[in-house]
Design a protein around this motif. Structure first.
Motif, PDB file in Angstrom:
ATOM      1  N   PHE A 100     -27.724 117.456 107.423  1.00 55.57           N
ATOM      2  CA  PHE A 100     -28.955 117.046 108.107  1.00 55.57           C
ATOM      3  C   PHE A 100     -29.959 116.434 107.128  1.00 55.57           C
ATOM      4  CE2 PHE A 100     -33.260 117.867 109.614  1.00 55.57           C
ATOM      5  CZ  PHE A 100     -33.217 117.299 110.873  1.00 55.57           C
ATOM      6  N   THR A 101     -30.242 117.142 106.015  1.00 58.27           N
ATOM      7  CA  THR A 101     -31.252 116.653 105.072  1.00 58.27           C
ATOM      8  C   THR A 101     -30.800 115.373 104.369  1.00 58.27           C
ATOM      9  OG1 THR A 101     -30.378 118.142 103.368  1.00 58.27           O
ATOM     10  CG2 THR A 101     -32.242 118.934 104.677  1.00 58.27           C
ATOM     11  N   LEU A 102     -29.506 115.295 104.054  1.00 54.16           N
ATOM     12  CA  LEU A 102     -28.974 114.092 103.405  1.00 54.16           C
ATOM     13  C   LEU A 102     -29.223 112.856 104.252  1.00 54.16           C
ATOM     14  CD1 LEU A 102     -27.194 112.989 101.017  1.00 54.16           C
ATOM     15  CD2 LEU A 102     -25.227 113.333 102.509  1.00 54.16           C
ATOM     16  N   HIS A 103     -28.961 112.965 105.549  1.00 51.43           N
ATOM     17  CA  HIS A 103     -29.127 111.808 106.433  1.00 51.43           C
ATOM     18  C   HIS A 103     -30.590 111.591 106.832  1.00 51.43           C
ATOM     19  CE1 HIS A 103     -24.980 110.484 107.103  1.00 51.43           C
ATOM     20  NE2 HIS A 103     -24.675 111.740 106.831  1.00 51.43           N
ATOM     21  N   LEU A 104     -31.368 112.663 106.896  1.00 50.22           N
ATOM     22  CA  LEU A 104     -32.790 112.515 107.223  1.00 50.22           C
ATOM     23  C   LEU A 104     -33.501 111.666 106.172  1.00 50.22           C
ATOM     24  CD1 LEU A 104     -35.345 113.305 108.880  1.00 50.22           C
ATOM     25  CD2 LEU A 104     -35.543 115.302 107.374  1.00 50.22           C
ATOM     26  N   PHE A 105     -33.355 112.045 104.911  1.00 51.11           N
ATOM     27  CA  PHE A 105     -34.078 111.329 103.855  1.00 51.11           C
ATOM     28  C   PHE A 105     -33.378 110.031 103.452  1.00 51.11           C
ATOM     29  CE2 PHE A 105     -35.426 115.804 103.290  1.00 51.11           C
ATOM     30  CZ  PHE A 105     -36.763 115.619 103.589  1.00 51.11           C
ATOM     31  N   GLY A 106     -32.050 109.965 103.653  1.00 49.40           N
ATOM     32  CA  GLY A 106     -31.351 108.703 103.421  1.00 49.40           C
ATOM     33  C   GLY A 106     -31.794 107.644 104.409  1.00 49.40           C
ATOM     34  N   ALA A 107     -31.892 108.032 105.688  1.00 54.91           N
ATOM     35  CA  ALA A 107     -32.357 107.095 106.716  1.00 54.91           C
ATOM     36  C   ALA A 107     -33.816 106.714 106.487  1.00 54.91           C
ATOM     37  CB  ALA A 107     -32.186 107.712 108.106  1.00 54.91           C
ATOM     38  N   MET A 108     -34.615 107.690 106.050  1.00 56.57           N
ATOM     39  CA  MET A 108     -36.024 107.405 105.777  1.00 56.57           C
ATOM     40  C   MET A 108     -36.154 106.357 104.683  1.00 56.57           C
ATOM     41  SD  MET A 108     -39.070 107.971 106.663  1.00 56.57           S
ATOM     42  CE  MET A 108     -40.744 107.717 106.066  1.00 56.57           C
ATOM     43  N   GLU A 109     -35.306 106.467 103.664  1.00 57.33           N
ATOM     44  CA  GLU A 109     -35.334 105.469 102.585  1.00 57.33           C
ATOM     45  C   GLU A 109     -34.991 104.082 103.126  1.00 57.33           C
ATOM     46  OE1 GLU A 109     -33.702 104.835  98.028  1.00 57.33           O
ATOM     47  OE2 GLU A 109     -33.643 106.785  99.001  1.00 57.33           O
ATOM     48  N   ILE A 110     -34.000 104.007 103.999  1.00 57.37           N
ATOM     49  CA  ILE A 110     -33.611 102.728 104.590  1.00 57.37           C
ATOM     50  C   ILE A 110     -34.766 102.126 105.380  1.00 57.37           C
ATOM     51  CG2 ILE A 110     -32.176 101.677 106.396  1.00 57.37           C
ATOM     52  CD1 ILE A 110     -29.903 103.512 105.499  1.00 57.37           C
ATOM     53  N   PHE A 111     -35.386 102.933 106.234  1.00 55.23           N
ATOM     54  CA  PHE A 111     -36.455 102.413 107.083  1.00 55.23           C
ATOM     55  C   PHE A 111     -37.683 102.005 106.262  1.00 55.23           C
ATOM     56  CE2 PHE A 111     -34.496 105.252 110.534  1.00 55.23           C
ATOM     57  CZ  PHE A 111     -33.701 104.204 110.988  1.00 55.23           C
ATOM     58  N   VAL A 112     -37.982 102.755 105.197  1.00 56.12           N
ATOM     59  CA  VAL A 112     -39.131 102.392 104.357  1.00 56.12           C
ATOM     60  C   VAL A 112     -38.857 101.088 103.612  1.00 56.12           C
ATOM     61  CG1 VAL A 112     -40.530 103.063 102.382  1.00 56.12           C
ATOM     62  CG2 VAL A 112     -39.970 104.752 104.116  1.00 56.12           C
ATOM     63  N   LEU A 113     -37.618 100.891 103.162  1.00 52.79           N
ATOM     64  CA  LEU A 113     -37.268  99.626 102.514  1.00 52.79           C
ATOM     65  C   LEU A 113     -37.435  98.452 103.482  1.00 52.79           C
ATOM     66  CD1 LEU A 113     -34.117 100.682 100.451  1.00 52.79           C
ATOM     67  CD2 LEU A 113     -36.323  99.942  99.531  1.00 52.79           C
ATOM     68  N   VAL A 114     -37.092  98.671 104.750  1.00 56.68           N
ATOM     69  CA  VAL A 114     -37.290  97.627 105.769  1.00 56.68           C
ATOM     70  C   VAL A 114     -38.782  97.345 105.954  1.00 56.68           C
ATOM     71  CG1 VAL A 114     -37.035  97.082 108.228  1.00 56.68           C
ATOM     72  CG2 VAL A 114     -35.123  98.107 106.983  1.00 56.68           C
ATOM     73  N   LEU A 115     -39.589  98.394 105.992  1.00 51.59           N
ATOM     74  CA  LEU A 115     -41.040  98.219 106.143  1.00 51.59           C
ATOM     75  C   LEU A 115     -41.635  97.494 104.937  1.00 51.59           C
ATOM     76  CD1 LEU A 115     -42.126 101.663 107.652  1.00 51.59           C
ATOM     77  CD2 LEU A 115     -41.796  99.491 108.836  1.00 51.59           C
ATOM     78  N   MET A 116     -41.140  97.803 103.751  1.00 57.72           N
ATOM     79  CA  MET A 116     -41.632  97.119 102.549  1.00 57.72           C
ATOM     80  C   MET A 116     -41.284  95.639 102.583  1.00 57.72           C
ATOM     81  SD  MET A 116     -40.809 100.020  99.634  1.00 57.72           S
ATOM     82  CE  MET A 116     -41.633  99.187  98.278  1.00 57.72           C
ATOM     83  N   ALA A 117     -40.098  95.313 103.099  1.00 56.41           N
ATOM     84  CA  ALA A 117     -39.708  93.907 103.226  1.00 56.41           C
ATOM     85  C   ALA A 117     -40.587  93.201 104.256  1.00 56.41           C
ATOM     86  CB  ALA A 117     -38.238  93.807 103.616  1.00 56.41           C
TER      87      ALA A 117
END
Length: 306
Positions: A100-117
């Motif tokens: 659960f935690t691996l995918h929670l923070f992994g997905a968060m990293e993906i979405f934040v990278l999209v927001l930064m772009a």
């Protein structure tokens, strides 16, 4: 967590079974994890305390550093502890929690990278409308949506994991719990679940990567109309972003977008994006960013003076 499986614990085989190599693994990844925590916390404190880093880009970088720290923490402490343990046992509930935690923070990293772009796209391609489009309230809403998307993704992953019946053996040929190694141990046909995994994690990784690459291409194309100084500053920032994206998404796509087969290199690829990339991100964003370095120096001087 409730479960009706006959297996109540798993044994993680880790990166190596050699006692000497295990000590090397401990030393190497203790350095990596310590660097990750210190580097990302330094960025978090700098952005939080510095008035000069109040733009949306640094607002999102704050959450990227937070996600990096938590993402690495979801796997690194277990890897370090197991490197010094003779028997690397993890309970069923702990295993599910790690998924659960691996995918929670992994997905968060993906979405934040999209927001930064997205932030860089608006800043470079629509500079006059940037203050209106990327105002603080909008940024807060976008981060909330990112957290919600990450949580939904993690729930989907844990639901898939809880569907798997385990009758034995309980040896996980990995250093952490994730769906791919768990699928190998399930006493059922896992084709459908693997298809759901690829549809979920695989699509998120691939579509986000393609979206990011397209946005960077548009941004780079639009830089032709900027001044030489503006191009240089924008390219410096974009180079950092593109480097992070390639380092993170390359291994993710390799792991989550393929049939239920495993390769010897899987563990090292997983180590790279769960521990290596969070370690490199602070270096990439500080060494290539003059504003962050200047803000860190000012805070350091103030701390010494006080």
């Amino acid at each position: 967590m409730l479960q009706n499986k006959s297996v109540t614990e798993f044994i993680l085989l880790g990166l190596t079974q050699d006692p000497v190599k295990q000590k090397m693994v401990f030393i190497i990844f203790l350095v990596f994890y310590s660097g990750t925590v210190v580097g990302n916390l330094l960025i978090i404190v700098t952005i939080k305390c510095s008035r000069s880093l109040g733009s949306p880009m640094y607002f999102f970088l704050f959450y990227l550093s937070f996600a990096d720290t938590c993402f690495s923490t979801s796997t690194a402490p277990r890897l370090l502890a197991d490197a010094l343990s003779a028997k690397k046992v993890i309970s069923y509930n702990e295993c599910m929690t790690q998924v659960f935690t691996l995918h929670l923070f992994g997905a968060m990293e993906i979405f934040v990278l999209v927001l930064m772009a997205a932030d860089r796209y608006v800043a470079i391609c629509k500079p006059l409308r940037y203050p209106t489009i990327m105002r603080k309230q909008v940024c807060i809403i976008l981060i909330i949506l990112a957290w919600m998307g990450s949580f939904i993704h993690s729930i989907a992953q844990i639901v898939l994991a809880l569907k798997l019946p385990f009758c034995g053996p309980n040896l996980i040929d990995h250093y952490c719990c994730d769906l791919q190694p768990l699928l190998k141990l399930a006493c059922m046909d896992t084709y459908v679940i693997n298809l759901q995994l690829v549809t979920n994690s695989g699509v998120i990784c691939t579509s986000s990567f393609l979206l990011l690459m397209m946005s960077y291409f548009v941004i780079l194309h639009s830089l032709r109309n900027h001044s030489a100084e503006g191009r240089k500053k924008a390219l410096s920032t974009l180079t950092s972003h593109i480097t992070v994206v390639i380092l993170f998404f390359g291994p993710c796509i390799f792991i989550y977008t393929r049939p239920p087969t495993t390769f010897p290199v899987d563990k090292m690829v997983a180590v790279f994006y769960t521990i290596g990339t969070p370690f490199l991100n602070p270096l990439i964003y500080t060494l290539r960013n003059a504003e962050v370095k200047n803000a860190m120096r000012k805070l350091w001087y103030i701390k010494i003076a006080s």
